[in-house]
Design a protein around this motif. Structure first.
Motif, short mmCIF file in Angstrom:
data_model
loop_
_atom_site.label_atom_id
_atom_site.label_comp_id
_atom_site.label_asym_id
_atom_site.label_seq_id
_atom_site.Cartn_x
_atom_site.Cartn_y
_atom_site.Cartn_z
N ASP A 3 -41.67 149.23 110.00
CA ASP A 3 -40.51 149.99 110.47
C ASP A 3 -39.63 150.41 109.30
N PHE A 4 -39.52 149.54 108.33
CA PHE A 4 -38.70 149.87 107.15
C PHE A 4 -39.28 151.11 106.45
N ALA A 5 -40.59 151.14 106.32
CA ALA A 5 -41.24 152.31 105.71
C ALA A 5 -41.08 153.55 106.59
N ASP A 6 -41.21 153.36 107.89
CA ASP A 6 -41.14 154.52 108.79
C ASP A 6 -39.76 155.14 108.83
N ARG A 7 -38.71 154.33 108.64
CA ARG A 7 -37.37 154.90 108.71
C ARG A 7 -36.81 155.24 107.34
N ALA A 8 -37.57 155.04 106.30
CA ALA A 8 -37.14 155.42 104.95
C ALA A 8 -36.71 156.89 104.96
N SER A 9 -35.64 157.20 104.25
CA SER A 9 -35.11 158.57 104.30
C SER A 9 -35.91 159.54 103.45
N CYS A 10 -36.84 159.05 102.65
CA CYS A 10 -37.68 159.95 101.86
C CYS A 10 -39.16 159.71 102.16
N PRO A 11 -39.97 160.75 101.95
CA PRO A 11 -41.40 160.65 102.30
C PRO A 11 -42.14 159.61 101.47
N ASP A 12 -43.21 159.09 102.02
CA ASP A 12 -44.17 158.28 101.27
C ASP A 12 -44.59 159.07 100.03
N ALA A 13 -44.51 158.44 98.87
CA ALA A 13 -44.88 159.11 97.62
C ALA A 13 -46.30 158.70 97.24
N GLU A 14 -47.25 159.21 97.97
CA GLU A 14 -48.64 158.80 97.79
C GLU A 14 -49.28 159.48 96.58
N VAL A 15 -50.32 158.87 96.05
CA VAL A 15 -51.14 159.53 95.04
C VAL A 15 -51.77 160.75 95.72
N PRO A 16 -51.61 161.94 95.12
CA PRO A 16 -52.01 163.17 95.83
C PRO A 16 -53.50 163.45 95.74
N THR A 17 -54.28 162.49 96.18
CA THR A 17 -55.74 162.67 96.22
C THR A 17 -56.27 161.67 97.24
N PRO A 18 -57.37 162.00 97.90
CA PRO A 18 -57.90 161.04 98.89
C PRO A 18 -58.47 159.79 98.23
N MET A 19 -58.59 158.71 99.01
CA MET A 19 -59.27 157.53 98.50
C MET A 19 -60.78 157.74 98.62
N ASP A 20 -61.51 157.10 97.71
CA ASP A 20 -62.97 157.21 97.80
C ASP A 20 -63.52 156.03 98.60
N ASP A 21 -64.83 155.87 98.60
CA ASP A 21 -65.43 154.82 99.43
C ASP A 21 -65.54 153.49 98.71
N GLU A 22 -65.04 153.42 97.49
CA GLU A 22 -65.21 152.20 96.71
C GLU A 22 -63.90 151.47 96.44
N GLY A 23 -62.87 151.80 97.20
CA GLY A 23 -61.62 151.08 97.07
C GLY A 23 -60.65 151.68 96.08
N GLY A 24 -61.03 152.80 95.44
CA GLY A 24 -60.10 153.46 94.53
C GLY A 24 -59.81 154.86 95.03
N PHE A 25 -59.19 155.65 94.19
CA PHE A 25 -58.90 157.02 94.55
C PHE A 25 -59.99 157.94 94.01
N ASP A 26 -60.25 159.00 94.71
CA ASP A 26 -61.14 160.04 94.21
C ASP A 26 -60.33 160.89 93.21
N THR A 27 -60.54 160.62 91.95
CA THR A 27 -59.71 161.25 90.92
C THR A 27 -60.36 162.48 90.30
N SER A 28 -61.47 162.92 90.90
CA SER A 28 -62.23 164.01 90.26
C SER A 28 -61.41 165.30 90.18
N GLU A 29 -60.52 165.52 91.13
CA GLU A 29 -59.72 166.75 91.12
C GLU A 29 -58.25 166.49 90.78
N LEU A 30 -57.93 165.24 90.43
CA LEU A 30 -56.52 164.88 90.25
C LEU A 30 -56.03 165.28 88.86
#
Lengths: 219, 130, 219, 130
Positions: free
Chosen positions: A102-129
């Protein structure tokens, strides 16, 4: 807190602990302390989530030691902002949500996610990052924080010196942060010189304006 | 709509402030020109109409309004759902006109309750009904 | 990380950055570094959520300054544990989840909520809340952490000295914490003397075993 | 069930270790006595059968097993759902026997996939299928 407590401004009987003069003085000056408190919870929700999200963002600025260290400053300073304001939420008879989601959901600013999808091995797909993609997420997160703390300065300027003092101290650092990321993104993306104009922090997350309790280095 | 040879289309946005808000402009109506690549909030503040907002990224919902007539688009809103649109809600900080538009401002409480009803944030995180 | 990377133990060609000797030595010794890494993420998810939840728990130990300060030590030390292990997750080619809610959901220990419902005014309904109820939540959270880090010691003892070192340092502090809360709960609930046997921390959240980077007071 | 005059009932729990687990006891079957107020995990470890576990509070699902026969209860599990029970899953760290019981251990991966399929944690937080 009893259910029949009234919220009208005014007198507090001697020894009455069901009301706080520290809240009534705000109410008398035209600001609803409960509304302010809820806005503070939203605002530090954003500081708390950026503390989390900047961990991943910082790590992915791979090979850019200078960007990484500046992001680390911003990360630890956002954490200091959370620590600074939590006691104020309690003073205004509030608390943090009983569920961290709930704390995250009501945060006044957006989730600042890494702007790339996660891959299937537990990390991020950084090929286009690209480095500039991360800097842009950081910049927009800082801009959101500047807007939030400016709103809180507006709400409190005429009525609540204590919260105003916190908000302006945090705002000082958020404006530092925006200037840093404008400098870095301008250079990285546009090869443009756009100086922040600051000197470096003394140590990571120094929080020169906002650190609570200098005797407690962990805050 | 104003005719323009260059640049984006410009639309007329009619902004109605509810009577019961705690501001000097309560109950007033403003008519402003807003270009198609500008947000209603930014245009209003530029014209001296101080609408509420916070994140200005279409996330926090502080700037919620209702579209009474006309069409808006939200290309950069971070949290705006089909059901919000169907119920007539707009986030004025990210809403851009796509026709002449009439909006009512200060719908934060209403959108919060609507979101909670649909189990969406931030409404469901703000009401302790679990 | 290319998709066709094999996970068989063995050789790493000179200059090959798609494999890490720091992972292959673990694999050669019979531990799957990817499995270990995912367990570490779960474990520090629990450290991160307790850092959050202990904020509310600590505040509600109202009027009990000694309990509050010990809970503050545990709160900041759990945060130090999160900070200590994040780099190890990255070294093992992982990252934190891209959504903070997922991080909470996969935490290896339960949400340590204040054991009372929230009221309609943004706070907790404290009418039935007892100090001992909070101490019990704290105690059980520490016990979960002891079990988690003991499991990680087991997984790494024969194969991964670096993770083992972190895990045993964190475990040291979690065992401190359990002893504290056993002392406090025994006295509060049972009026029983059950000494923890420790000296006080130097400053809040001192983290004598686990603090990362002594030059960085913020970790 | 063993007859007892005092204290809780005691049941026979048959524990089957799958063949494919990476432990010395893979493929073996153990029979142990477990009292009604004891968890299957605690009783097994007491008897030298080292079953996997982590939080031991019915939250993390590391100790997941499957009930092949008989009945268990989970009075203190922090995260255990009706659908888990209906699918035959048990969390052995909190499961207490309510009859003679046969369980298969090491069902963590299976429960994780099952939880993910039902959009429940921790499964849905561990698979990046969004």
């Amino acid at each position: 807190m009893s259910d029949d407590k009234t919220h009208a401004a005014g007198g507090v009987e001697p020894g009455d602990t069901s009301k706080r003069v520290g809240m009534e003085v705000i109410r008398e000056r035209g600001v609803d302390p409960e509304e302010l408190r809820e806005k503070l919870i939203d605002a530090i929700g954003a500081e708390f989530t950026t503390y989390y999200y900047y961990t991943n963002l910082r790590m992915h600025l791979a090979g850019e030691e200078d960007y990484k260290e500046i992001t680390e400053d911003a990360r630890l300073e956002d954490r200091a902002h959370f620590e600074l304001v939590v006691p104020r939420v309690y003073e205004l008879e509030g608390s943090l949500p009983n569920d961290i989601r709930d704390f995250a959901d009501r945060a006044s600013c957006p989730d600042a996610e890494v702007p790339t999808p996660m891959d299937d091995e537990g990390g991020f797909d950084t090929s286009e990052l690209e480095v500039e993609d991360i800097l842009e997420v950081l910049l927009e997160a800082e801009r959101c924080a500047i807007r939030t703390w400016s709103e809180i300065c507006d709400m409190t300027r005429e009525a609540d010196p204590r919260t105003y003092d916190m908000a302006q101290r945090i705002l000082n650092e958020e404006i530092d942060h925006e200037a840093w990321f404008i400098e870095l993104l301008s250079k990285e993306r546009d090869d443009e010189i756009n100086p922040a104009g600051h000197f470096a922090r003394g140590e990571p997350g120094d929080a020169p304006y906002s650190t609570n309790n200098r005797f407690n280095d962990s805050a | 709509m104003m005719a323009t040879d260059d640049g984006p289309d410009i639309w007329t946005v009619t902004i109605t402030i509810p009577k019961d808000v705690d501001r000097d402009d309560a109950g007033r109506t403003f008519e402003i020109e807003v270009s198609a690549d500008e947000t209603i909030l930014a245009a209003a503040r530029r014209e001296g109409v101080w609408l509420p907002a916070d994140c200005q990224q279409g996330w926090c919902t502080t700037c919620a309004g209702r579209v009474v007539d006309g069409e808006v688009t939200h290309p950069h809103a971070r949290r705006y759902h089909d059901e919000d649109r169907e119920a007539g809600f707009a986030l004025l900080c990210t809403a851009r006109p796509r026709s002449d538009v009439t909006v009512v401002t200060d719908q934060y409480d209403e959108l919060l309750a609507f979101r909670a009803k649909h189990d969406r944030p931030p409404g469901n995180a703000k009401f302790n009904d679990d």
